[in-house]
Design a protein around this motif. Structure first.
Motif, short mmCIF file in Angstrom:
data_model
loop_
_atom_site.label_atom_id
_atom_site.label_comp_id
_atom_site.label_asym_id
_atom_site.label_seq_id
_atom_site.Cartn_x
_atom_site.Cartn_y
_atom_site.Cartn_z
N LYS A 76 -5.76 -1.48 -8.13
CA LYS A 76 -4.60 -1.03 -7.37
C LYS A 76 -5.04 -0.49 -6.02
CE LYS A 76 -1.93 0.20 -11.49
NZ LYS A 76 -1.19 1.28 -12.20
N GLY A 77 -4.06 -0.33 -5.15
CA GLY A 77 -4.30 0.31 -3.86
C GLY A 77 -4.85 -0.64 -2.82
N GLY A 78 -5.18 -0.08 -1.69
CA GLY A 78 -5.68 -0.85 -0.56
C GLY A 78 -5.14 -0.27 0.74
N SER A 79 -5.86 -0.48 1.82
CA SER A 79 -5.45 0.10 3.09
C SER A 79 -4.36 -0.68 3.79
CB SER A 79 -6.67 0.17 4.03
OG SER A 79 -7.03 -1.13 4.46
N GLY A 80 -4.18 -1.97 3.42
CA GLY A 80 -3.22 -2.83 4.10
C GLY A 80 -3.83 -3.61 5.25
N LEU A 81 -5.10 -3.42 5.55
CA LEU A 81 -5.74 -4.13 6.66
C LEU A 81 -5.66 -5.64 6.42
CD1 LEU A 81 -7.53 -3.92 9.27
CD2 LEU A 81 -9.50 -4.18 7.72
#
Length: 523
Positions: free
Chosen positions: A224-229
């Motif tokens: 899950k998650g991530g910076s969106g870059l």
């Protein structure tokens, strides 16, 4: 196209919980480069005297050291110069609407912030080079007794991952933790949060970054998650929220140490960009940077004015990019928790010794540490008990990845101590452990003098005497660096540029580096 992160897109990471070692899948953790802070100083330098009172009003300051630490300043070199050490801290605070919007994880609003990015800048005594060391946030270290200067709350000493130090007494506790870990006196701290990173990135106007493959740091079924870059392969200028995404990205690079590498690339690129644009002679640009910097930063109180930041900036500004070296502290996996790290013994100590002795990280510096002999270690104010009354346990730590333990090593050193009058010295009968560098540990301040007395008797340098909650009394751990003999072998002084291979050194002048993208995050 909007680059604003989605509210629920929290980045996960190993450890880093408020008081726990568990994963926090929804937590988005700040990942930014110390560039933001280093260039803040540089940018403020040329505009420091303009709007002086206004800019001073923007600055927030706090206590330099709020923990139990005893590091001493380095002695001057032959020219009367001393090094300058600055601790840069990235806070994951979500105590404002802006930080919640940028960091997600609304359920953590109001919790004590964690110091998820921590870097030490060492400016050499001759002001000709700068060395930077990052410690990954999940590295377990001794955290000393600390007192929150705002609330008066006291926190006992503990042994946890380093990002938790900020929640145990503020940045002054983080500084105390670093001082005890490294033996390096740290002159100042500077801290920034999510919103401050974005504000600074916008003021700078864009910094070039590079990836070797298309990257998209996003949630996956197994993570899950991530910076969106999201970037295509090649070079791109990033600013604002997109810069924050670059600096926070972890999963797409593959690890915390690799995230530090990306942050170092950004930091170096920013310095080169500002120099190339002659920003230091452009009053308008400098004023924009100064306004953003003073609104974004919190600093230790002794540099809590624009005049003092100006003076500091003028010293940092003189260092050419090819004399700036970024590194990450060598670490090994923590045997107590596979998601955490530990400093890598003698390799980590070599980094700290180079800083203590003012030996440059690049090969262009003087081999003798800018003319200064190795700094003497400060003896404890706590008087040692008579040798015969000091209880000492000796452990065998000579096992290493490449060598088996030396049998009977603990007994040999325990007997050497008995022969020197330490009648209560005894070997630990537990199986050998892996400790790459010999260390003398003690649990409480009243045993520091005893621990130093034991170290002196064996020829162990006082820099290897460490306070630790992992022991109940004075404990000598005979490391893999001392496999024979009963007197600790003299260590050769480090040479300029002789860094451990796993320090991941990056020169500020190297503009050709690009990040490799972990395969699941390519598109």
């Amino acid at each position: 196209m909007s680059l604003t992160p989605r509210a629920g897109g929290a980045e996960s990471g190993s450890g880093g919980g408020h008081g726990t070692g568990r994963k926090r899948p929804r937590r988005r953790v700040l990942r930014w480069s110390a560039t933001v802070l280093a260039v803040v100083i540089l940018g403020t330098a040329g505009a420091g005297y303009l709007y002086y009172e206004h800019l001073n009003g923007n600055l927030r300051s706090g206590e330099r050291d709020s923990g139990d630490s005893k590091a001493r300043k380095a002695d001057p070199n032959a020219a009367g110069q001393t090094p300058l050490n600055i601790l840069l801290i990235g806070s994951d605070s979500r105590n404002s609407d802006a930080n919640v919007a940028l960091g997600g994880s609304r359920d953590n609003r109001g919790n004590p912030p964690l110091g998820d990015v921590q870097m030490l800048i060492h400016l050499s005594a001759d002001r000709q080079s700068a060395s930077v060391v990052s410690i990954p946030r999940d590295t377990r270290v001794p955290i000393p007794n600390c007192t929150d200067p705002k609330t008066g709350q006291r926190f006992p000493a503990t042994n946890k991952i380093i990002n938790e130090s900020l929640a145990r007494g503020g940045p002054g506790c983080t500084l105390a933790t670093w001082q005890n870990l490294t033996g390096v006196y740290i002159d100042h701290w500077m801290m920034i949060d999510f919103a401050g990173v974005v504000r600074m990135a916008d003021a700078i106007g864009g910094v070039e970054v590079c990836v070797n493959q298309n990257v998209w740091d996003r949630p996956l079924p197994a993570q899950k998650g991530g910076s969106g870059l999201k970037l295509t392969a090649g070079r791109h200028p990033v600013k604002g929220v997109q810069a924050l995404q670059w600096l926070r990205t972890r999963h797409a690079w593959g690890s915390d140490p690799l995230r530090a590498r990306a942050q170092h690339m950004y930091m170096n690129s920013m310095i080169r960009t500002l120099r190339g644009q002659n920003v230091f002679t452009d009053t308008g640009r400098l004023m924009d940077l100064a306004e953003a910097a003073t609104k974004s930063l919190q600093v230790s109180e002794e540099i809590g004015t624009v005049k003092k930041l100006y003076d500091l900036g003028m010293q940092l500004k003189a260092v050419p990019p090819d004399r700036i070296t970024m590194t990450t502290l060598p670490t090994v996996q923590d045997s107590q928790n596979s998601e955490h790290l530990l400093p890598a013994g003698d390799r980590a100590e070599k980094i700290w010794r180079m800083i203590r002795d003012d030996v440059s990280f690049d090969k262009k510096g003087p081999q003798s540490g800018a003319g200064r002999p190795a700094a003497p270690q400060k003896a404890s104010a706590d008087p040692a008990a008579p040798n015969a009354q000091i209880g000492v346990v000796v452990r065998n730590g000579t096992r290493s990845d490449g060598q088996s333990a030396v049998r009977g090593r603990a007994g040999t050193i325990a007997q050497a101590l008995v022969d020197k009058g330490f009648a209560r010295a005894a070997k630990d009968t537990a199986p050998p452990v892996a400790e790459s560098a010999t260390v003398v540990r003690y649990p409480t301040a009243d045993l520091e003098g005893d621990a130093q007395q034991v170290a002196k008797a064996l020829g162990i340098p006082l820099s290897a005497v460490k306070k630790s909650t992992d022991v109940s009394g004075v404990t000598v751990v005979v490391g893999a660096d001392w496999r024979t003999g009963t007197t600790y072998p003299v260590q050769a002084p480090p040479a300029a540029g002789d860094l451990p291979d796993d320090a991941d050194a990056l020169s500020g002048a190297d503009s050709g580096k690009c990040m490799d993208v972990y395969k699941p995050y390519r598109w």
